[in-house]
Design an enzyme around this catalytic site. Structure first.
Site: not given
Ligand SMILES: O=C(O)CCC(=O)C(=O)O
Length: 276
Positions: A40, A116, A151
């Site tokens: 990402e 996203k 993510c």
């Molecule tokens: O859910 C998490 O602990 C991390 C999510 C995250 O860092 C993101 O989506 O950028």
């Protein structure tokens, strides 16, 4: 199928153009793989909030150009991770920012873009700086259908069920997941694989972004929830794995739990009135 997950770092000291070229060279080195996956927001760093605006690009911007060429040169399907995309405003001019993943076919054509859906940060960071996507995205490859998520999406099983309903057999998740919640990353990747009886290919980031140490630990999980491959730590690494896409159908047939789903349980249930 052979997949390579490129767990790369987004070091602030490396100019973004150099990183694009470096990553494109790494993609080219994967010629012979069927699918290559990047993490990402690897151009800016997933936690470099102040760079999202300045590092934003149109969908068909510099990262698109470099990655399309790399996919074509390597002859691979390329999930090029995500970019901070500057959308168009309805009347022209600058629209909202999105965290947008790009998927290229081996001839360098854009096969899909996924914005996203679940933005991370609660009342700051991505959650306030970026707009949410609304559409589930799957892509048909010759051997499997991939479903894409990014993510924080990993925490929302209903998104993955939607992807499975749309035909996904291999769930591809680029991330910039922090070290602090590394145990959740591994647990959730395995959970999404088991509950959906699908492969999960989750590609994390190396190093530290904007002072946030990254978990790394990119992981490939099979439809039975077993870990096929896992990065050693949070350094840069190319994680290569061979897997049999036909195992998804076999697993779903031999242990047909997905067929026992009871749909329509999302609404809150009221207690039955007392009959006394
Ligand atoms: O859910 C998490 O602990 C991390 C999510 C995250 O860092 C993101 O989506 O950028």
């Amino acid at each position: 199928m052979r997949a390579s997950l490129l767990q790369i770092a987004a070091d602030e000291d490396e100019p973004v153009d150099s990183r694009r070229r470096r990553v494109a060279a790494l993609v080219r080195e994967q010629a012979g793989a069927d699918l290559v996956v990047l993490p990402e927001l690897w151009t800016t760093g997933a936690f470099a909030y102040e760079s999202f605006g300045s590092g934003a690009e149109p969908l068909r911007g510099p990262t698109y150009e470099v990655m399309a060429e790399a996919a074509r040169d390597a002859g691979v399907w390329l999930h090029a991770g995500s970019i901070p995309e500057r959308g168009d405003a309805p009347g022209g001019g600058e629209g909202p920012l999105y965290n947008t993943s790009l998927v290229f076919s081996p001839d360098g054509e854009l096969a899909a873009a996924y914005r996203k859906i679940h933005r991370f940060g609660f009342d700051k960071g991505e959650a306030v700086l970026m707009a949410a996507g609304a559409d589930l995205v799957t892509v048909r490859l010759p051997e499997t259908t991939i479903g894409v998520a990014t993510c924080y999406d990993l925490r929302f099983p209903e998104l993955f069920r939607g992807l499975v309903d749309a035909g996904a057999e291999t769930l591809v998740v680029p991330a910039g997941w922090p070290e602090r919640r590394r145990s959740h990353w591994t647990l959730l990747a395995r959970a999404r694989a088991v509950e959906n009886q699908a492969y999960v290919l989750a590609c994390g980031t190396a190093g530290t972004h904007a002072g946030v140490p990254q978990a790394g630990r990119s992981i490939v999980v099979d439809p039975w929830g077993e870990v096929l491959a896992e990065a050693a730590g949070a350094d840069e690494e190319v994680l290569t794995v061979e897997f049999d896409p036909a195992r998804v159908a076999r697993t779903r047939e031999q242990f047909p739990a997905l067929k026992d789903r009871v749909l329509g349980l999302d609404a809150p249930r009221r207690p039955e009135p007392s009959r006394s």
